[in-house]
Design an enzyme around this catalytic site. Structure first.
Site, PDB file in Angstrom:
ATOM      1  N   GLY A   6     -20.026 -30.108 -33.180  1.00 16.88           N
ATOM      2  CA  GLY A   6     -19.515 -31.464 -33.181  1.00 16.88           C
ATOM      3  C   GLY A   6     -18.096 -31.588 -32.935  1.00 16.88           C
ATOM      4  O   GLY A   6     -17.233 -30.922 -33.577  1.00 16.88           O
ATOM      5  N   ARG A  54     -15.808 -21.797 -27.815  1.00 15.67           N
ATOM      6  CA  ARG A  54     -16.860 -22.647 -26.967  1.00 15.67           C
ATOM      7  C   ARG A  54     -16.246 -23.344 -25.831  1.00 15.67           C
ATOM      8  O   ARG A  54     -15.048 -23.729 -25.981  1.00 15.67           O
ATOM      9  CB  ARG A  54     -17.666 -23.645 -27.993  1.00 15.67           C
ATOM     10  N   GLN A  78     -30.313 -30.862 -33.677  1.00 12.40           N
ATOM     11  CA  GLN A  78     -29.338 -31.309 -34.352  1.00 12.40           C
ATOM     12  C   GLN A  78     -29.605 -32.944 -34.785  1.00 12.40           C
ATOM     13  O   GLN A  78     -29.318 -33.300 -36.020  1.00 12.40           O
ATOM     14  CB  GLN A  78     -28.088 -31.633 -33.601  1.00 12.40           C
ATOM     15  N   ASP A  84     -18.848 -34.754 -26.047  1.00  9.56           N
ATOM     16  CA  ASP A  84     -17.844 -33.761 -26.177  1.00  9.56           C
ATOM     17  C   ASP A  84     -16.871 -33.845 -25.174  1.00  9.56           C
ATOM     18  O   ASP A  84     -15.738 -32.836 -25.387  1.00  9.56           O
ATOM     19  CB  ASP A  84     -18.791 -32.475 -26.002  1.00  9.56           C
ATOM     20  N   LYS A 103     -24.603 -33.499 -25.524  1.00  7.71           N
ATOM     21  CA  LYS A 103     -25.655 -32.891 -25.729  1.00  7.71           C
ATOM     22  C   LYS A 103     -26.904 -32.991 -24.766  1.00  7.71           C
ATOM     23  O   LYS A 103     -27.170 -34.156 -24.172  1.00  7.71           O
ATOM     24  CB  LYS A 103     -26.373 -33.006 -27.160  1.00  7.71           C
TER      25      LYS A 103
HETATM   26  C1  LIG Z   1     -18.940 -36.228 -32.314  1.00  6.47           C
HETATM   27  S1  LIG Z   1     -19.197 -34.944 -31.377  1.00  6.47           S
HETATM   28  C2  LIG Z   1     -20.746 -34.744 -31.485  1.00  6.47           C
HETATM   29  C3  LIG Z   1     -21.205 -33.849 -30.229  1.00  6.47           C
HETATM   30  O1  LIG Z   1     -21.339 -32.671 -30.447  1.00  6.47           O
HETATM   31  C4  LIG Z   1     -22.594 -32.268 -30.225  1.00  6.47           C
HETATM   32  O2  LIG Z   1     -22.711 -30.836 -29.792  1.00  6.47           O
HETATM   33  P1  LIG Z   1     -22.861 -29.417 -30.767  1.00  6.47           P
HETATM   34  O3  LIG Z   1     -23.963 -29.899 -31.833  1.00  6.47           O
HETATM   35  O4  LIG Z   1     -23.516 -28.415 -29.611  1.00  6.47           O
HETATM   36  O5  LIG Z   1     -21.701 -29.164 -31.114  1.00  6.47           O
HETATM   37  C5  LIG Z   1     -23.293 -33.023 -29.471  1.00  6.47           C
HETATM   38  O6  LIG Z   1     -22.943 -32.918 -28.168  1.00  6.47           O
HETATM   39  C6  LIG Z   1     -22.654 -34.361 -29.879  1.00  6.47           C
HETATM   40  O7  LIG Z   1     -22.808 -35.529 -29.324  1.00  6.47           O
END
Ligand SMILES: CSC[C@H]1O[C@H](OP(=O)(O)O)[C@H](O)[C@@H]1O
Length: 364
Positions: free
Chosen positions: A64, A105, A215, A256, A267
């Site tokens: 996140g 990342r 997620q 992101d 995502k």
């Molecule tokens: C509040 S940012 C959340 C954002 O991050 C997630 O990606 P990941 O789980 O791979 O870090 C996803 O894109 C969420 O929308």
């Protein structure tokens, strides 16, 4: 259709539980909730080095955008807390550790925003006459704690602004997890849902499971159920059907990275949801702090999209789910063109098109 199969029917009220915190400073280490193990296990990991933090970010123990930035900020402090030498040496170490953490990342801009902020604070402190190496290290811990505290307040403000776009009894679809687990608290996309609950509204949430890392099912459905919020879990390929049934009046997601023209990286699968929302005349909202808006990246085409290992797709549910040797494409994010974005909700308010002009106004 009877209530047992109609998700729009009210879910049985559960007693709301205190939300889990993804990243917390525990005095001499970083206490990190291992999100890979949710929802079955609640395990907090003690991180004591920058390497521990890098590994946690890379392998989605913490994930996140805002949570990644917060963890990385503490990772810089952990990386220099035991450093020997004078101010110059500690400053060099701070820069080295920040640049190392930046390789964990590539897509979430909050990672780089937080690390740049740590380096800028270090440089500002290091030039003070008479400052000691220990004072410089202490300033790093203080800045990391400030980043975390600010994020909590920022998310609450995002929730307040987003709430103005929702209404009691509304159906809301979300994708992935942009909740308290992705931030210091409250989340971005999920923040208005928590505030709506506090107001006594009954917002019905449809959470995409969000393959391949799930997620949505593992984190969003878990968070919202813990909070006693009406949530229905759906597979990603069901989003069109629930929209066609009229069960969704708004889509709200996190992000992101937002490019200067309003293109949104989020995502994988978000772009598909945005196209479906447009086809059904449903508003598509993106919630994020200013720290996720990257005016230095002109359009979504320039946003680096992380590709992750094939096992996230070919293995799951405790077994192999694809033939050995099959080609796999596993981008962790996609880009939604700004034309599909109804509004971007920030701690400073709701931003609409023309995004190039209106996003810049946010930064004065
Ligand atoms: C509040 S940012 C959340 C954002 O991050 C997630 O990606 P990941 O789980 O791979 O870090 C996803 O894109 C969420 O929308």
């Amino acid at each position: 259709m009877n209530n047992s199969t109609n998700p729009a029917a009210p879910q049985s009220e559960g007693a709301a539980k205190e939300p889990l915190q993804s990243v917390q400073w525990a005095g001499d280490h970083l206490s990190l909730l291992d999100q890979r193990l949710l929802p079955e296990q609640i395990v907090y990991l003690p991180l004591t080095t920058a390497e521990d933090v890098w590994e946690a970010i890379r392998h989605l123990k913490v994930r996140g955008a805002p949570a990644i930035g917060i963890a990385a900020a503490f990772g810089v402090y952990l990386g220099v807390s035991g450093a020997e030498g004078d101010v110059r040496h500690v400053l060099d170490e701070i820069v080295r550790k920040a640049d190392y953490l930046a390789t964990s990342r590539p897509t979430a801009v909050n990672l780089f925003w937080a690390l740049d902020r740590m380096k800028a604070r270090a440089e500002a402190v290091a030039v003070r006459s008479g400052v000691t190496a220990e004072e410089l290290k202490a300033a790093m811990l203080q800045e990391a704690m400030l980043i975390r505290a600010e994020d909590e307040e920022t998310c609450r403000l995002i929730g307040e602004h987003a709430l103005g776009l929702l209404a009691d009894e509304m159906g809301v679809l979300t994708h992935c997890n942009a909740g308290g687990l992705a931030t210091a608290k409250y989340g971005t996309a999920l923040a208005p849902l928590y505030l709506a609950k506090e107001r006594g509204w009954n917002v019905k949430v449809f959470a995409d499971e969000t393959r391949p890392v799930l997620q949505g099912s593992r984190l969003t459905a878990f968070e919202l159920q813990q909070a006693g919020i009406d949530v229905t879990l759906i597979c990603d390929n069901m989003a069109g059907m629930v929209m066609a049934k009229g069960w969704v009046q708004a889509v709200i997601v996190g992000t992101d990275r937002v490019a200067a023209n309003g293109d949104v990286a989020n995502k994988i699968g978000t772009y598909s949801v945005a196209v479906l929302a447009k086809a059904h005349g449903i508003p598509f909202y993106v919630a994020c702090p200013l720290s996720t808006i990257d005016l230095g990246t002109p359009t979504g085409a320039e946003i680096p999209i992380e590709e992750r290992n094939e096992q996230e797709i070919t293995e799951g549910f405790g077994k192999r789910t694809a033939p050995v040797g099959v080609k796999v494409f596993n981008p962790a994010f996609d880009v939604t063109p700004h034309e599909y974005v109804t509004a971007i909700i920030t701690e400073k308010g709701v931003v609409t098109a023309p995004y190039e002009e209106n996003l810049r106004k946010l930064f004065g």
